[in-house]
Design an enzyme around this catalytic site. Structure first.
Site, PDB file in Angstrom:
ATOM      1  CB  SER A 133      65.858  51.104  32.639  1.00  0.00           C
ATOM      2  OG  SER A 133      66.881  51.329  33.032  1.00  0.00           O
ATOM      3  CB  SER A 134      68.409  47.843  35.974  1.00  0.00           C
ATOM      4  OG  SER A 134      68.235  46.540  35.349  1.00  0.00           O
TER       5      SER A 134
ATOM      6  CG  HIS B  91      66.953  41.884  31.061  1.00  0.00           C
ATOM      7  ND1 HIS B  91      66.740  42.579  32.379  1.00  0.00           N
ATOM      8  CD2 HIS B  91      68.088  42.632  30.628  1.00  0.00           C
ATOM      9  CE1 HIS B  91      67.573  43.477  32.536  1.00  0.00           C
ATOM     10  NE2 HIS B  91      68.362  43.539  31.300  1.00  0.00           N
TER      11      HIS B  91
ATOM     12  CE  LYS C 256      66.929  50.634  28.617  1.00  0.00           C
ATOM     13  NZ  LYS C 256      67.918  51.474  29.150  1.00  0.00           N
ATOM     14  CG  ASP C 257      70.963  49.973  26.447  1.00  0.00           C
ATOM     15  OD1 ASP C 257      71.375  51.038  27.008  1.00  0.00           O
ATOM     16  OD2 ASP C 257      70.256  49.010  26.762  1.00  0.00           O
TER      17      ASP C 257
ATOM     18  CG  ASN D 226      67.684  44.973  39.130  1.00  0.00           C
ATOM     19  OD1 ASN D 226      66.932  45.707  38.422  1.00  0.00           O
ATOM     20  ND2 ASN D 226      67.008  44.066  40.258  1.00  0.00           N
TER      21      ASN D 226
ATOM     22  CG  MET E  78      75.296  44.825  33.070  1.00  0.00           C
ATOM     23  SD  MET E  78      76.397  46.226  33.292  1.00  0.00           S
ATOM     24  CE  MET E  78      75.250  47.524  33.602  1.00  0.00           C
TER      25      MET E  78
HETATM   26  O1  PAF Z   1      73.270  46.507  28.111  1.00  0.00           O
HETATM   27  C1  PAF Z   1      73.959  45.839  29.167  1.00  0.00           C
HETATM   28  O2  PAF Z   1      73.149  45.573  30.056  1.00  0.00           O
HETATM   29  C2  PAF Z   1      75.276  45.808  29.333  1.00  0.00           C
HETATM   30  O3  PAF Z   1      75.897  47.128  28.689  1.00  0.00           O
HETATM   31  C3  PAF Z   1      75.902  44.693  28.595  1.00  0.00           C
HETATM   32  C4  PAF Z   1      75.699  44.690  27.179  1.00  0.00           C
HETATM   33  C5  PAF Z   1      75.380  43.599  29.399  1.00  0.00           C
HETATM   34  C6  PAF Z   1      77.464  44.562  28.778  1.00  0.00           C
HETATM   35  O4  PAF Z   1      77.713  44.692  30.199  1.00  0.00           O
END
Ligand code: PAF
Length: 282
Positions: A187-188, A37, A151-152, A32, A30
Site C-alpha cells: 500500500s502507498s 499496481h 486489498k480494497d 505512487n 492514485m
Molecule cells: O484505489 C485507489 O487507488 C482509488 O480509490 C481509485 C480507485 C484510483 C479512485 O481514486
C-alpha cells in the site's frame, strides 16, 4: 508510452484504437505505484491490447483531516515504471479536468449499497468520492475492462454494483493482493509507518489468517472469532476500526449456506490506517 493530461488528447487516441479494433483496459490509480499496481497492469495485458493507467489523487475521496495533502505524489517515477511496463498511456489529469465545475458543486455518484458500513462507517463520504471519480474515468476512457486490487475489497464490490446498476458495458476484474514477504499488503500508505510500526504491521494479516483457518476448520462462532482477532490486534498496538466476517459475494452477514467468506479489517498503527482482507472457502 504517451503521458497525457488533457481529456481531448486522450479521446483522440481512444478513437484511433477503437477504429483498429483494439480492446482497452483501464487501471485507475492514485499514483505512487508499487508492485500491487504493476501486477494489475500485468493482469490487464491478459484482457486488452491497450492499457491506460490513470494517476489522479482524487480530492473528493479524502475527508477533512485525512491525508490528502501528504499523500505521496511521485509522477516522474510513476511515469518511468509505466514506460518500462509498456503501458500505452499514463493519464494524469489535473483537478479541473476531472471536476470542471469545482469540487463543491460536482455531480456525485452515490451507491447506497455498502457505502456507510465497514470503511464507509469510519470514512464518511469516502466511497461517494471513489464512485464519483471512477465513473468519470470510465466515461472518459470507456474501457472494455477496468481493474482493481483485492486489498480494497469493499471498493471493488461497490464499483461492481455501480457498473451493473448504471448498465456500463465494462468488465470489472479484481487482481490478487500483493504482499511483502512478511505478509503486509502493499500500500502507498505503508511508507508512513515508523520502524516499530512496520515491525508490528504484519500482525494484521496474521490475525486475518487465524480467523480464516478457524472458519476453514468449521467454526461458526463469527462473533467470538472477530473478538479474538480484535484482541490480537490491540495487543500488537493497533487501534481497529473494524474486523468483520462477511459473505464474499455482496458482503452480507455470514450464514450456514455461505461457502465463500471474506474477513476484512481496517486498523490504525499510530497515524497510519491499514486495511486488508482474505477470502476463505468453506
Ligand atoms: O484505489 C485507489 O487507488 C482509488 O480509490 C481509485 C480507485 C484510483 C479512485 O481514486
Amino acid at each position: 508510452m504517451e503521458s497525457i493530461t488533457g481529456k481531448e488528447s486522450l479521446r483522440e487516441l481512444l478513437v484511433d484504437w477503437r477504429r483498429s479494433g483494439d480492446h482497452i483496459a483501464l487501471v485507475p490509480t492514485m499514483g505512487n505505484l508499487h508492485d500491487g499496481h504493476m501486477s494489475l497492469i500485468a493482469l490487464a495485458r491478459q484482457h486488452a491490447e491497450r492499457i491506460v493507467v490513470s494517476v489522479f489523487v482524487n480530492p473528493t475521496q479524502f475527508a477533512a483531516g485525512e491525508d490528502f495533502a501528504e499523500y505521496p505524489r511521485t509522477l516522474q517515477r510513476d511515469a518511468r515504471r509505466l514506460k518500462q511496463a509498456k503501458v500505452d498511456v499514463m493519464f494524469a489529469p489535473d483537478v479541473d479536468a476531472i471536476y470542471p465545475y469545482g469540487l463543491e458543486s460536482a455531480t456525485t455518484v452515490h451507491v447506497p449499497f455498502l457505502t456507510n458500513e465497514l470503511c464507509g462507517a469510519s470514512r464518511p463520504g469516502h466511497f461517494d468520492g471513489v464512485t464519483s471519480v471512477v465513473s468519470r474515468l470510465l466515461c472518459l476512457v470507456q474501457p472494455d475492462v477496468v481493474l482493481f486490487g483485492q486489498k480494497d475489497y469493499q471498493q471493488q464490490a461497490i464499483i461492481r454494483r455501480m457498473v451493473t446498476d448504471l448498465c456500463m458495458p465494462i468488465e470489472v476484474v479484481t487482481g490478487p493482493t500483493q504482499r511483502d514477504p512478511d505478509g503486509l499488503a502493499l500500500s502507498s500508505r505503508n511508507q508512513y509507518l515508523s520502524d516499530s510500526e512496520r515491525a508490528a504491521a504484519p500482525t494484521l494479516y496474521a490475525a486475518l489468517k487465524e480467523v480464516g483457518e478457524a472458519l476453514e476448520t468449521g467454526s461458526e462462532d463469527y462473533t467470538g472469532l472477530e473478538a479474538a482477532a480484535l484482541a490480537t490486534l490491540k495487543a500488537a498496538g493497533f487501534q481497529a476500526d473494524y474486523l468483520s466476517i462477511r459473505r464474499a459475494d455482496g458482503l452480507g452477514p455470514p450464514g450456514r449456506d455461505s461457502d465463500e467468506l471474506v474477513v476484512l479489517a481496517a486498523a490504525w498503527l499510530g497515524k497510519t490506517r491499514l486495511i486488508d482482507n482474505i477470502v476463505v472457502h468453506i
